[in-house]
Design an enzyme around this catalytic site. Sequence first.
Site, PDB file in Angstrom:
ATOM      1  N   LYS A  80      50.079  62.587  64.274  1.00  0.00           N
ATOM      2  CA  LYS A  80      50.717  61.942  63.229  1.00  0.00           C
ATOM      3  C   LYS A  80      50.061  62.767  61.814  1.00  0.00           C
ATOM      4  O   LYS A  80      49.186  63.630  61.993  1.00  0.00           O
ATOM      5  CB  LYS A  80      49.924  60.605  63.169  1.00  0.00           C
ATOM      6  CG  LYS A  80      50.459  59.574  62.144  1.00  0.00           C
ATOM      7  CD  LYS A  80      49.754  58.264  62.236  1.00  0.00           C
ATOM      8  CE  LYS A  80      49.858  57.247  61.222  1.00  0.00           C
ATOM      9  NZ  LYS A  80      49.412  55.883  61.480  1.00  0.00           N
ATOM     10  N   SER A 155      52.566  51.853  61.179  1.00  0.00           N
ATOM     11  CA  SER A 155      52.754  53.123  60.442  1.00  0.00           C
ATOM     12  C   SER A 155      53.157  54.323  61.278  1.00  0.00           C
ATOM     13  O   SER A 155      53.544  55.449  60.537  1.00  0.00           O
ATOM     14  CB  SER A 155      51.771  53.459  59.416  1.00  0.00           C
ATOM     15  OG  SER A 155      50.447  53.749  60.202  1.00  0.00           O
ATOM     16  N   SER A 179      49.376  49.718  64.222  1.00  0.00           N
ATOM     17  CA  SER A 179      50.072  50.833  63.969  1.00  0.00           C
ATOM     18  C   SER A 179      50.529  51.715  64.979  1.00  0.00           C
ATOM     19  O   SER A 179      51.199  52.730  64.833  1.00  0.00           O
ATOM     20  CB  SER A 179      49.443  51.661  62.551  1.00  0.00           C
ATOM     21  OG  SER A 179      49.315  50.968  61.366  1.00  0.00           O
TER      22      SER A 179
END
Length: 479
Positions: A80, A155, A179
């Site tokens: 990420k 996210s 997330s």
Amino acid sequence: MSLLELTAVELGKKIKSGEVKVVDAVEAVFDQIAKVEDDINSYVTVYDKDEVLESAKEVQAKIDAGELTGPLAGVPVAIKDNMCNEGHLTACSTKILGNFYPTFTSTAVENLKAAGAVIVGSANMDQFAMGSTTETSYFGITKNPVNTEHVPGGSSGGSCAAVAADECFYSLGSDTGGSIRQPASFCGVVGMKPTYGTVSRYGLIAYASSLDQIGPIGKDVTDVATSLEVISSYDKLDSTSIKRDSYDFTSSLVDDVKGMKIGVPKDYFGEGINPEVKESVLKAIDVLKEKGAEVEEFDFDLVNYAVATYHIIADAEASSNLSRFDGVKYGYRTEDYRDLHNMYKKTRSEGFGEEVKRRIMLGSFVLSSGYFDAYYLKALRVKALIKKAFDDAFAKYDVIIGPVSPTTAPKIGESLSDPLKMYLGDIYTVSVNIAGLPGISVPCGEDSKGLPIGLQIIGDCFREDNVIRAAYTYEQSRS
């Protein structure tokens, strides 16, 4: 079967046996990225191919020499965009860090490298991990590979979309209020948030420090358990890191839930849940019941306070954490300004997106004089009550099972127009972060549009073994 159809663990075995070369696996991933990335936009940065191939050759040499023997050695992975990787852009998908190249690497990524992982790039995300759709990214929207008219969730939407679109074999995400689990549910992959403190947060660009936790995303439960073993460790550089007795998660990959006690919160199936989601989750619970688990419903009405509690605590911590991004030390700085105060104001106004600014303002408000007691301290008291409610539940049950989200993935553009509705979509996931518990999302069906539905399995602190065993048993019943 093509290479891309293999799970991460299956590919690792073929690399170890000599059937597949690491370079071939990397080439397959880059070919897939070239084919689908323009449509999906899973990545903020795809690393230089020559650099990645050079890394692949080095890993192959260590495998051939017997220096790397782990199950994921040589397997391409995405991280990420909020995990620092020395010398590579780590932008947190925001303009204010759009030119940030860290001089160090996060511990979780170091653990990947030590295990022989080949990192192909950094995955797209909501700015500073603030959002549930990956639509707030400064680098453009990520689309759901199952149906590109829909969001992948957030996210960690880019991390989940990359796995679902075969642009990597597994990935790392971060989970502050769901997330990892929510986008895993929306994209039809498996995603796990471990117990708080299990994976080091050193080098993870913070959103809410008491809630953030790095976790793995994979094609199946085996991939997730295996990669969790790789990234978990005690880290003296992280003051919240916990030294666990064992980091063995793969021994829990057992197809057996006989005698396991499962709690099902009635409040998770009330008003607001999509009927198709409810039906799929209840069917999945019935499967575990048929395999010998003892299932019982219970009241968990504190869930109604979870979203408000989460946003007060998370936004308060974010307003403090994000104060460091001011245009002075690193990151973006506005070009035209009058004085220092004006530079701060313009840099932050131009560098932060709308959702980030909204949360900073909410956080600053609840921490301000006159409102601190009314909001922030009250939220901390409710946090303690939610933790106690979970403690009481886990005195009776081994795991708690319910939906990940009240709905399947919404269409692009639907959520940002109504932030409150977007926040309420996290109602089943945020309490897990508030209490620091482990939780996993496993695919359990599809709605009438063909969009994936996720089953959420929650365990007590440090009881990932129960979560993985229940998830693996259910997954085996579907294969």
